[in-house]
Design a protein around this motif. Sequence first.
Motif, PDB file in Angstrom:
ATOM      1  N   SER A 226       0.869  -1.170   0.000  1.00  0.00           N
ATOM      2  CA  SER A 226       0.000   0.000   0.000  1.00  0.00           C
ATOM      3  C   SER A 226       0.908   1.223   0.000  1.00  0.00           C
ATOM      4  CB  SER A 226      -0.912   0.018   1.230  1.00  0.00           C
ATOM      5  OG  SER A 226      -0.125   0.124   2.407  1.00  0.00           O
ATOM      6  N   ILE A 227       0.352   2.347  -0.416  1.00  0.00           N
ATOM      7  CA  ILE A 227       1.169   3.560  -0.544  1.00  0.00           C
ATOM      8  C   ILE A 227       0.583   4.610   0.382  1.00  0.00           C
ATOM      9  CG2 ILE A 227       1.952   5.330  -2.164  1.00  0.00           C
ATOM     10  CD1 ILE A 227       1.519   3.011  -4.346  1.00  0.00           C
ATOM     11  N   GLU A 228       1.323   4.889   1.460  1.00  0.00           N
ATOM     12  CA  GLU A 228       0.829   5.846   2.433  1.00  0.00           C
ATOM     13  C   GLU A 228       1.970   6.629   3.087  1.00  0.00           C
ATOM     14  OE1 GLU A 228      -0.261   2.002   5.279  1.00  0.00           O
ATOM     15  OE2 GLU A 228      -1.889   3.170   4.449  1.00  0.00           O
TER      16      GLU A 228
ATOM     17  N   THR B 269      -9.370  11.595   2.162  1.00  0.00           N
ATOM     18  CA  THR B 269      -8.377  10.566   1.864  1.00  0.00           C
ATOM     19  C   THR B 269      -8.290   9.558   3.003  1.00  0.00           C
ATOM     20  OG1 THR B 269      -6.116  10.218   1.052  1.00  0.00           O
ATOM     21  CG2 THR B 269      -6.398  11.919   2.731  1.00  0.00           C
ATOM     22  N   THR B 270      -7.255   8.741   2.997  1.00  0.00           N
ATOM     23  CA  THR B 270      -7.131   7.634   3.958  1.00  0.00           C
ATOM     24  C   THR B 270      -6.502   8.130   5.270  1.00  0.00           C
ATOM     25  OG1 THR B 270      -5.102   7.041   2.767  1.00  0.00           O
ATOM     26  CG2 THR B 270      -7.115   5.807   2.238  1.00  0.00           C
ATOM     27  N   LEU B 271      -5.182   8.174   5.327  1.00  0.00           N
ATOM     28  CA  LEU B 271      -4.484   8.595   6.548  1.00  0.00           C
ATOM     29  C   LEU B 271      -4.102  10.072   6.479  1.00  0.00           C
ATOM     30  CD1 LEU B 271      -2.031   5.585   7.112  1.00  0.00           C
ATOM     31  CD2 LEU B 271      -4.144   6.096   8.371  1.00  0.00           C
TER      32      LEU B 271
ATOM     33  N   CYS C 224      -8.358   7.941  -2.652  1.00  0.00           N
ATOM     34  CA  CYS C 224      -7.609   6.674  -2.710  1.00  0.00           C
ATOM     35  C   CYS C 224      -8.180   5.801  -3.820  1.00  0.00           C
ATOM     36  CB  CYS C 224      -7.696   5.930  -1.386  1.00  0.00           C
ATOM     37  SG  CYS C 224      -6.751   4.379  -1.387  1.00  0.00           S
ATOM     38  N   GLY C 225      -7.295   5.149  -4.579  1.00  0.00           N
ATOM     39  CA  GLY C 225      -7.744   4.255  -5.644  1.00  0.00           C
ATOM     40  C   GLY C 225      -8.601   3.113  -5.124  1.00  0.00           C
ATOM     41  N   GLY C 226      -8.344   2.711  -3.893  1.00  0.00           N
ATOM     42  CA  GLY C 226      -9.099   1.606  -3.302  1.00  0.00           C
ATOM     43  C   GLY C 226     -10.531   1.961  -2.941  1.00  0.00           C
TER      44      GLY C 226
HETATM   45  C1  2AL Z   1      -3.153   5.488  -1.974  1.00  0.00           C
HETATM   46  C2  2AL Z   1      -3.857   4.940  -3.073  1.00  0.00           C
HETATM   47  O1  2AL Z   1      -4.625   5.528  -3.807  1.00  0.00           O
HETATM   48  N1  2AL Z   1      -3.464   3.644  -3.154  1.00  0.00           N
HETATM   49  C3  2AL Z   1      -2.553   3.410  -2.173  1.00  0.00           C
HETATM   50  O2  2AL Z   1      -1.979   2.338  -1.966  1.00  0.00           O
HETATM   51  N2  2AL Z   1      -2.390   4.557  -1.464  1.00  0.00           N
HETATM   52  N3  2AL Z   1      -3.230   6.804  -1.571  1.00  0.00           N
HETATM   53  C4  2AL Z   1      -3.911   7.209  -0.458  1.00  0.00           C
HETATM   54  N4  2AL Z   1      -3.880   8.517  -0.158  1.00  0.00           N
HETATM   55  O3  2AL Z   1      -4.501   6.410   0.219  1.00  0.00           O
END
Ligand code: 2AL
Length: 249
Positions: free
Chosen positions: A43-45, A115-117, A181-183
Amino acid sequence: MHIRLINPNTTAGMTATIGEAAKRIAAPGTQTSASNPESGPVSIESHFDEAISAVGVLEEITKGEREQVDAYIIACFGDPGLMAARELTRAPVIGIAEAAFHMATLISTRFSIVTTLGRTGIIAEHLLDNYGFSHHCRRVRAAEIPVLDLEEDSDAALVRIIDECKRARDEDNIGAIVLGCGGMADLTDTIAEAVGLPIVEGVTAAVKLSEALVGLGLGTSKHGDLAFPRPKTFTGSFAALSHQAFPLK
Ligand code: 2AL
């Protein structure tokens, strides 16, 4: 028309989520496919995750060039490797963050991002600055969920995202929300129904923008900085990236 979605992280379940969302939204006659790098972060964070993932994105573009792909989408909200990817191909390459920003400004004057984090918020802020969208964005918000919770604990993640979107709606004086986030690609309709505001999601926005560019016969300019990279030797573990002649196909 063949659109390749590249999930820059290596979680196959998220790649499938992204691929299915693309397939659902694509026009009849548009072929979509999804891939992820073999190596890289799950994952990208963080900035670190993003820097490593960019190499994987470039490897996926190289593979796509051998398959005559017509457009590429980088399906992570940091748009990792976007400019470098554009150097490698004449096809359009669209990042999901830039796609979502463009779409959101067409239907609203101001938007917020959920967004996520929280620690990844700065990545979105840098992109807003770089792309010239900062004055359209009121606030970058975080649901404080790790990216992989979208796969592994998706019901709880959805509740947190909806709660944060409702706070954005009630507090930010905005017309639309961008999902960060793409997820989140498969959650758009559910969130839109719960929040009652236009919800712009980058994977689906990028598919529609790709169809538009390919339909217009427009690809990445090879004039100036996005021209193919100069022939060069790469050493050590990157030796396979050495190249003598572009384009690669
Ligand atoms: C993301 C995303 O879109 N996919 C991922 O692994 N990390 N970016 C994010 N801000 O959650």
